[in-house]
Write a protein that holds these residues in place. Structure first.
Motif, PDB file in Angstrom:
ATOM      1  N   THR A 242      43.605  40.319  37.171  1.00 32.59           N
ATOM      2  CA  THR A 242      44.799  40.856  37.832  1.00 32.59           C
ATOM      3  C   THR A 242      45.167  40.026  39.053  1.00 32.59           C
ATOM      4  OG1 THR A 242      43.468  42.404  39.158  1.00 32.59           O
ATOM      5  CG2 THR A 242      44.277  43.186  37.049  1.00 32.59           C
ATOM      6  N   GLY A 243      44.154  39.566  39.794  1.00 36.02           N
ATOM      7  CA  GLY A 243      44.439  38.726  40.953  1.00 36.02           C
ATOM      8  C   GLY A 243      45.088  37.412  40.565  1.00 36.02           C
ATOM      9  N   LEU A 244      44.630  36.830  39.453  1.00 33.07           N
ATOM     10  CA  LEU A 244      45.208  35.568  39.004  1.00 33.07           C
ATOM     11  C   LEU A 244      46.619  35.765  38.458  1.00 33.07           C
ATOM     12  CD1 LEU A 244      42.104  33.904  37.315  1.00 33.07           C
ATOM     13  CD2 LEU A 244      43.146  33.334  39.509  1.00 33.07           C
ATOM     14  N   ILE A 245      46.871  36.909  37.818  1.00 30.18           N
ATOM     15  CA  ILE A 245      48.231  37.194  37.348  1.00 30.18           C
ATOM     16  C   ILE A 245      49.175  37.293  38.541  1.00 30.18           C
ATOM     17  CG2 ILE A 245      49.695  38.946  36.278  1.00 30.18           C
ATOM     18  CD1 ILE A 245      47.401  39.528  34.361  1.00 30.18           C
ATOM     19  N   ALA A 246      48.740  38.017  39.578  1.00 26.57           N
ATOM     20  CA  ALA A 246      49.579  38.142  40.772  1.00 26.57           C
ATOM     21  C   ALA A 246      49.735  36.798  41.481  1.00 26.57           C
ATOM     22  CB  ALA A 246      48.981  39.174  41.727  1.00 26.57           C
ATOM     23  N   GLY A 247      48.655  36.024  41.530  1.00 27.65           N
ATOM     24  CA  GLY A 247      48.713  34.728  42.204  1.00 27.65           C
ATOM     25  C   GLY A 247      49.483  33.676  41.446  1.00 27.65           C
ATOM     26  N   SER A 248      49.802  33.949  40.173  1.00 29.72           N
ATOM     27  CA  SER A 248      50.485  32.951  39.357  1.00 29.72           C
ATOM     28  C   SER A 248      51.973  32.839  39.671  1.00 29.72           C
ATOM     29  CB  SER A 248      50.308  33.285  37.869  1.00 29.72           C
ATOM     30  OG  SER A 248      51.012  34.471  37.536  1.00 29.72           O
ATOM     31  N   ILE A 286      50.397  46.093  35.220  1.00 32.85           N
ATOM     32  CA  ILE A 286      49.245  45.373  34.666  1.00 32.85           C
ATOM     33  C   ILE A 286      48.033  45.531  35.572  1.00 32.85           C
ATOM     34  CG2 ILE A 286      48.324  43.080  34.169  1.00 32.85           C
ATOM     35  CD1 ILE A 286      51.103  42.299  33.187  1.00 32.85           C
ATOM     36  N   VAL A 287      48.240  45.377  36.874  1.00 34.10           N
ATOM     37  CA  VAL A 287      47.135  45.523  37.830  1.00 34.10           C
ATOM     38  C   VAL A 287      46.539  46.926  37.751  1.00 34.10           C
ATOM     39  CG1 VAL A 287      46.547  45.578  40.280  1.00 34.10           C
ATOM     40  CG2 VAL A 287      48.005  43.749  39.394  1.00 34.10           C
ATOM     41  N   LEU A 288      47.390  47.944  37.727  1.00 36.01           N
ATOM     42  CA  LEU A 288      46.895  49.325  37.699  1.00 36.01           C
ATOM     43  C   LEU A 288      46.168  49.634  36.391  1.00 36.01           C
ATOM     44  CD1 LEU A 288      49.901  51.261  39.300  1.00 36.01           C
ATOM     45  CD2 LEU A 288      47.733  50.626  40.376  1.00 36.01           C
ATOM     46  N   VAL A 289      46.712  49.187  35.265  1.00 38.31           N
ATOM     47  CA  VAL A 289      46.083  49.462  33.973  1.00 38.31           C
ATOM     48  C   VAL A 289      44.728  48.765  33.867  1.00 38.31           C
ATOM     49  CG1 VAL A 289      46.274  49.070  31.484  1.00 38.31           C
ATOM     50  CG2 VAL A 289      48.239  49.928  32.756  1.00 38.31           C
ATOM     51  N   VAL A 290      44.666  47.494  34.265  1.00 38.86           N
ATOM     52  CA  VAL A 290      43.394  46.767  34.191  1.00 38.86           C
ATOM     53  C   VAL A 290      42.360  47.405  35.119  1.00 38.86           C
ATOM     54  CG1 VAL A 290      42.250  44.565  34.641  1.00 38.86           C
ATOM     55  CG2 VAL A 290      44.444  44.606  33.470  1.00 38.86           C
ATOM     56  N   ASN A 291      42.765  47.778  36.333  1.00 40.21           N
ATOM     57  CA  ASN A 291      41.834  48.428  37.252  1.00 40.21           C
ATOM     58  C   ASN A 291      41.326  49.743  36.676  1.00 40.21           C
ATOM     59  OD1 ASN A 291      42.084  46.387  39.087  1.00 40.21           O
ATOM     60  ND2 ASN A 291      43.502  47.462  40.430  1.00 40.21           N
ATOM     61  N   LEU A 292      42.206  50.506  36.022  1.00 41.57           N
ATOM     62  CA  LEU A 292      41.790  51.765  35.398  1.00 41.57           C
ATOM     63  C   LEU A 292      40.762  51.506  34.300  1.00 41.57           C
ATOM     64  CD1 LEU A 292      42.122  54.830  34.948  1.00 41.57           C
ATOM     65  CD2 LEU A 292      43.997  54.297  33.368  1.00 41.57           C
ATOM     66  N   ILE A 293      41.026  50.506  33.458  1.00 42.33           N
ATOM     67  CA  ILE A 293      40.095  50.184  32.372  1.00 42.33           C
ATOM     68  C   ILE A 293      38.742  49.752  32.926  1.00 42.33           C
ATOM     69  CG2 ILE A 293      39.660  48.584  30.468  1.00 42.33           C
ATOM     70  CD1 ILE A 293      42.689  48.586  29.961  1.00 42.33           C
ATOM     71  N   VAL A 294      38.761  48.905  33.972  1.00 38.98           N
ATOM     72  CA  VAL A 294      37.508  48.449  34.582  1.00 38.98           C
ATOM     73  C   VAL A 294      36.727  49.630  35.154  1.00 38.98           C
ATOM     74  CG1 VAL A 294      36.537  47.114  36.495  1.00 38.98           C
ATOM     75  CG2 VAL A 294      38.327  46.120  35.062  1.00 38.98           C
ATOM     76  N   ASP A 295      37.406  50.537  35.848  1.00 37.56           N
ATOM     77  CA  ASP A 295      36.729  51.704  36.417  1.00 37.56           C
ATOM     78  C   ASP A 295      36.092  52.562  35.330  1.00 37.56           C
ATOM     79  OD1 ASP A 295      37.305  51.056  39.006  1.00 37.56           O
ATOM     80  OD2 ASP A 295      39.093  52.315  39.156  1.00 37.56           O
ATOM     81  N   LEU A 296      36.829  52.787  34.237  1.00 39.59           N
ATOM     82  CA  LEU A 296      36.302  53.626  33.168  1.00 39.59           C
ATOM     83  C   LEU A 296      35.127  52.959  32.458  1.00 39.59           C
ATOM     84  CD1 LEU A 296      39.618  55.050  31.650  1.00 39.59           C
ATOM     85  CD2 LEU A 296      38.033  56.164  33.233  1.00 39.59           C
ATOM     86  N   LEU A 297      35.224  51.638  32.259  1.00 37.44           N
ATOM     87  CA  LEU A 297      34.115  50.921  31.628  1.00 37.44           C
ATOM     88  C   LEU A 297      32.872  50.934  32.508  1.00 37.44           C
ATOM     89  CD1 LEU A 297      35.883  47.822  30.011  1.00 37.44           C
ATOM     90  CD2 LEU A 297      34.924  49.810  28.852  1.00 37.44           C
ATOM     91  N   LEU A 298      33.069  50.719  33.811  1.00 37.71           N
ATOM     92  CA  LEU A 298      31.930  50.722  34.727  1.00 37.71           C
ATOM     93  C   LEU A 298      31.277  52.097  34.793  1.00 37.71           C
ATOM     94  CD1 LEU A 298      33.110  48.507  37.731  1.00 37.71           C
ATOM     95  CD2 LEU A 298      31.489  47.944  35.936  1.00 37.71           C
ATOM     96  N   SER A 299      32.080  53.149  34.661  1.00 37.48           N
ATOM     97  CA  SER A 299      31.500  54.497  34.686  1.00 37.48           C
ATOM     98  C   SER A 299      30.601  54.728  33.480  1.00 37.48           C
ATOM     99  CB  SER A 299      32.625  55.541  34.714  1.00 37.48           C
ATOM    100  OG  SER A 299      33.309  55.581  33.467  1.00 37.48           O
ATOM    101  N   LYS A 300      30.883  54.033  32.373  1.00 39.91           N
ATOM    102  CA  LYS A 300      30.026  54.138  31.194  1.00 39.91           C
ATOM    103  C   LYS A 300      28.794  53.248  31.315  1.00 39.91           C
ATOM    104  CE  LYS A 300      32.735  56.977  29.001  1.00 39.91           C
ATOM    105  NZ  LYS A 300      32.332  58.391  28.780  1.00 39.91           N
TER     106      LYS A 300
END
Length: 310
Positions: A242-248, A286-300
């Motif tokens: 997400t950081g690279l998408i924003a930085g692009s 995109i940033v919010l969706v990816v962060n949500l997916i990362v949070d949910l995966l890490l919780s597992k």
């Protein structure tokens, strides 16, 4: 409960994003219709066009119409080119994702081994010179903006040496400079993280036990330290993307890359409200969706992280 809280936070963030993307564009001074039609356009035509697009309506009504458009999957039509904004995004988003994805993969491939090497070399306070050079060098690289890397790479490798194309997307070699411009700072940041994780793993009991058993050094590093370092480091992979998408954004503009970034810069300077609003919304979503997916995966993967939050 953790997933529910994350979903509620995601919904609130989306509301904030929609409002912010609408407000940011409307705060830009100037008349977008006059910019689209030209300074010499008749006043009657300008007023007619403003009424057709609803720009004479009160701001709350314009915001409501904008929300209804987004919920309906209709981002409107470009003021400047009369193209459907949804088609502009569909044409350009894959190029942005391809560039950011390539930069993410390249960053992880280079940064993780580099960070591990630095951690192994500086274990137990050894090689102070290496530690100082690594921390100083990576620290300096992280503070340089991507667009400055872009300009420097073009000057050296395109203008001075003539090795690589300075702009456009035509073949694999056109990826090299934009990917490098996006990746240099990210590599430095991830390498610093990988070094810290490597040092922590090297001090763990299982590594001391492996060394007590006189296992081969390479086996200890590759079969024991590397997987655990990767697990910790790859948790930032989604955030890195997400950081690279924003930085692009500016990197795409400098390299004339046919992605969303260059078009967003153009739409803001031209006061093309529908295009700018839609692209800002897409970047934020995109940033919010990816962060949500990362949070949910890490919780597992790491249930302790959810316990800490509660």
């Amino acid at each position: 409960m953790f997933a529910l809280r994350r979903l509620i936070r995601f919904a609130v963030s989306m509301v904030v994003l929609i409002t912010a993307s609408f407000a940011m564009i409307h705060l830009i001074p100037g008349d977008p219709i006059r910019a689209a039609l030209g300074m010499n356009a008749p006043l009657e035509l300008v007023n007619q066009r403003r009424a057709e697009l609803g720009l004479d309506d009160p701001i709350p009504m314009q915001l409501l119409a904008y929300v209804q458009q987004i919920l309906g999957g209709d981002f409107g039509t470009s003021f400047m080119t009369r193209e459907p904004v949804g088609q502009i995004i569909a044409d350009r988003l894959p190029h942005t994702l391809a560039l950011a994805g390539a930069a993410t993969i390249f960053t992880l491939i280079v940064a993780v081994p580099l960070g591990m090497w630095a951690g192994i070399r500086t274990e137990n306070g050894r090689n102070r010179g290496t530690e100082l050079g690594f921390t100083s060098g990576t620290g300096a690289l992280t503070v340089v903006p991507e667009f400055l890397y872009s300009i420097a790479l073009i000057v050296v490798f395109s203008i001075a040496l003539g090795w690589l194309p300075p702009a456009g997307r035509d073949g694999l070699d056109s990826y090299i400079l934009p990917v490098l411009a996006l990746s240099i700072g990210a590599i430095a940041m991830v390498a610093r993280l990988a070094r810290v994780e490597t040092l922590r793993e090297l001090g763990a009991d299982y590594v001391r036990l492996a060394r007590a058993k006189r296992l081969p050094v390479l086996r200890i590093y590759l079969r024991h330290v590397l997987p655990n370092t990767l697990t910790s480091t790859l948790t930032v992979g989604g955030l890195l993307l997400t950081g690279l998408i924003a930085g692009s954004v500016l990197v795409e503009f400098v390299f004339a890359w046919p992605g969303l970034g260059g078009r967003m810069v153009e739409s803001i300077t031209q006061k093309d409200y529908p295009v700018a609003q839609a692209i800002i919304f897409v970047y934020g979503a995109i940033v919010l969706v990816v962060n949500l997916i990362v949070d949910l995966l890490l919780s597992k993967l790491d249930p302790k992280s959810t316990i800490k939050e509660t």
